[in-house]
Design an enzyme around this catalytic site. Structure first.
Site, PDB file in Angstrom:
ATOM      1  N   HIS A   1       0.764  -1.263  -0.100  1.00  0.00           N
ATOM      2  CA  HIS A   1      -0.107  -0.145   0.032  1.00  0.00           C
ATOM      3  C   HIS A   1       1.117   1.260   0.166  1.00  0.00           C
ATOM      4  CE1 HIS A   1      -4.060  -1.356   0.140  1.00  0.00           C
ATOM      5  NE2 HIS A   1      -3.802  -2.232   1.068  1.00  0.00           N
TER       6      HIS A   1
ATOM      7  N   CYS B   1       0.328   2.797  -4.792  1.00  0.00           N
ATOM      8  CA  CYS B   1      -0.480   4.081  -5.212  1.00  0.00           C
ATOM      9  C   CYS B   1       0.345   5.077  -4.683  1.00  0.00           C
ATOM     10  CB  CYS B   1      -1.770   3.963  -4.547  1.00  0.00           C
ATOM     11  SG  CYS B   1      -2.490   2.547  -4.982  1.00  0.00           S
TER      12      CYS B   1
END
Length: 417
Positions: A208, A264
């Site tokens: 993440h 991301c």
């Protein structure tokens, strides 16, 4: 906490909506603060181990490094389409290896010197895959990404299993192999320890990513990019500034660090000052595009009756326009390095990276595209590789991989690692 960019769920490697309890590695001591000194030599006070610490990358057989190059069938089938397609257009006469010796950037009486790596020295790699099992933000492909990258580096570039540290979260993992904040920062110290000119280091992160408010003035959008250790709830995120201090600053001129972030909001995850487009040109802050996006967002807020949101959007638009050039200048003044650092990211800072299923295997789209591109073609330039990666993802995923560097690079040179 991170800036909540609207994490859409487990299919993306973004932030927001993160799980509560259940993270592996919780309760570890805080990692030492990042180095505060300038570039090379490495700051004192963080003596990493002379080799991979005992137990790193070990644990159960699931995480043990291979004893030698594994057979080709361990790759997903799509990785093995060797040279079936013509590579993207490149420079006339083929790609050239990088020059040896120092290269000067800027005016003759000012500017700075940097050095390309020949990648003929020591090879070391740190590969991190975090699936966050048992949480509401669980991912599926990050362990596979790290294992596939390990095999790729061994087979393609001759890395040795003993010189590759892998950090993976999961049942049965040795406590030193779990990607907690403390283990991640210690492993980063191991990676850069003793680095020399012409060495080749490789850093791969699959997990993440997010954003948090910037206070240094070096981000045009006002946010630092971050990555999430498995124990981020107790130990916090790792910002792009800290990643730069730990992975870039300690490196000497002529030492290569290749970084790949499959997460991301990762375009500037290392805060490298030179970002390149698909034609090999250095990108400039596109304030007009930012303005269009900001006006559209403000208009949509107003249409929903959210007057406050519309005014906030317009205020942020003006702030971005005023700060964009200033932030770029600060980054170039403070983050340039004579070391040979290049980074491929899964997406732009305002985009998400997909957790995908390809050839019946869970994988990060960016990690897959990088290995697939390098497996299809040989002797790619930096620019060809960036375009090949984008071609792999085109029409399938809404993300635009980025290329950045610590110094100006000739993107028509041969990519080596």
């Amino acid at each position: 906490m991170a800036y909540n960019g609207g994490y859409p769920g487990g299919a993306y490697r973004g932030n927001g909506g993160y799980p509560g309890a259940g993270h592996a590695g919780g309760g570890w001591a805080q990692a030492p603060p990042p180095p505060q000194q300038g570039y090379y030599p490495p700051p004192q006070g963080y003596p990493p181990p002379s080799g991979p610490p005992q137990g790193w990358g070990q644990g159960t057989n699931l995480y043990a490094p291979p004893q030698g190059p594994p057979p080709n069938h361990q790759y997903p089938a799509d990785y093995r389409h060797q040279n079936q397609y013509a590579p993207p257009p490149g420079p006339p006469g083929g790609a050239q290896r990088p020059p040896s010796g120092y290269v000067h950037a800027g005016p003759q009486n000012s500017g700075f010197n940097y050095q390309y790596s020949q990648c003929t020295g020591k090879k070391k790699a740190l590969l991190i895959g975090i699936n966050y099992p048992g949480t509401s933000a669980e991912l599926r492909g990050c362990h596979n990404d790290a294992k596939n990258m390990q095999r790729f580096l061994i087979q393609r570039y001759g890395y040795k299993a003993d010189d590759i540290v892998m950090l993976l979260d999961g049942p049965g993992a040795n406590h030193r192999s779990i990607p907690t904040r403390a283990n991640m920062t210690a492993a980063m110290g191991w990676l850069v320890q003793g680095a020399q000119p012409n060495d080749s280091l490789f850093f791969h992160y699959s997990g993440h990513g997010g954003q948090t408010k910037n206070t240094a003035g070096d981000e045009a959008d006002g946010y630092d990019e971050t990555i999430y250790p498995c124990d981020f709830k107790s130990s916090g995120q790792i910002t792009d500034n800290e990643l730069h201090d730990r992975l870039v600053k300690p490196l000497p001129p002529g030492c290569r660090l290749t970084a790949l972030f499959d997460s991301c909001h990762s375009a500037t995850a290392l805060d490298l000052p030179y970002i390149y487009d698909t034609k090999g040109n250095i990108k400039e802050p596109n304030l007009l595009a930012e303005a269009g996006s900001g006006i559209l967002s403000a208009g949509m807020s107003y249409a929903r009756g959210d007057v406050g949101g519309a005014l906030k959007g317009l205020f942020n638009l003006g702030k971005t326009a005023m700060n964009g050039g200033k932030a770029e200048e600060i980054t170039k003044q403070t983050k340039m390095s004579p070391a040979d650092v290049v980074m491929f990211s899964g997406c732009k800072d305002n985009q998400t990276s997909a957790d995908a299923s390809i050839a019946a295997q869970a994988t990060g789209a960016m990690s897959y595209a990088f290995i697939a591109s390098m497996s299809k073609y040989s002797n790619l330039t930096y620019n060809q590789l960036l375009n090949a990666i984008r071609d792999e993802l085109a029409g399938k995923y809404d993300q635009s991989p980025q290329l950045s560097a610590s110094h100006p690079i000739d993107t028509n040179l041969l990519f080596i690692a």
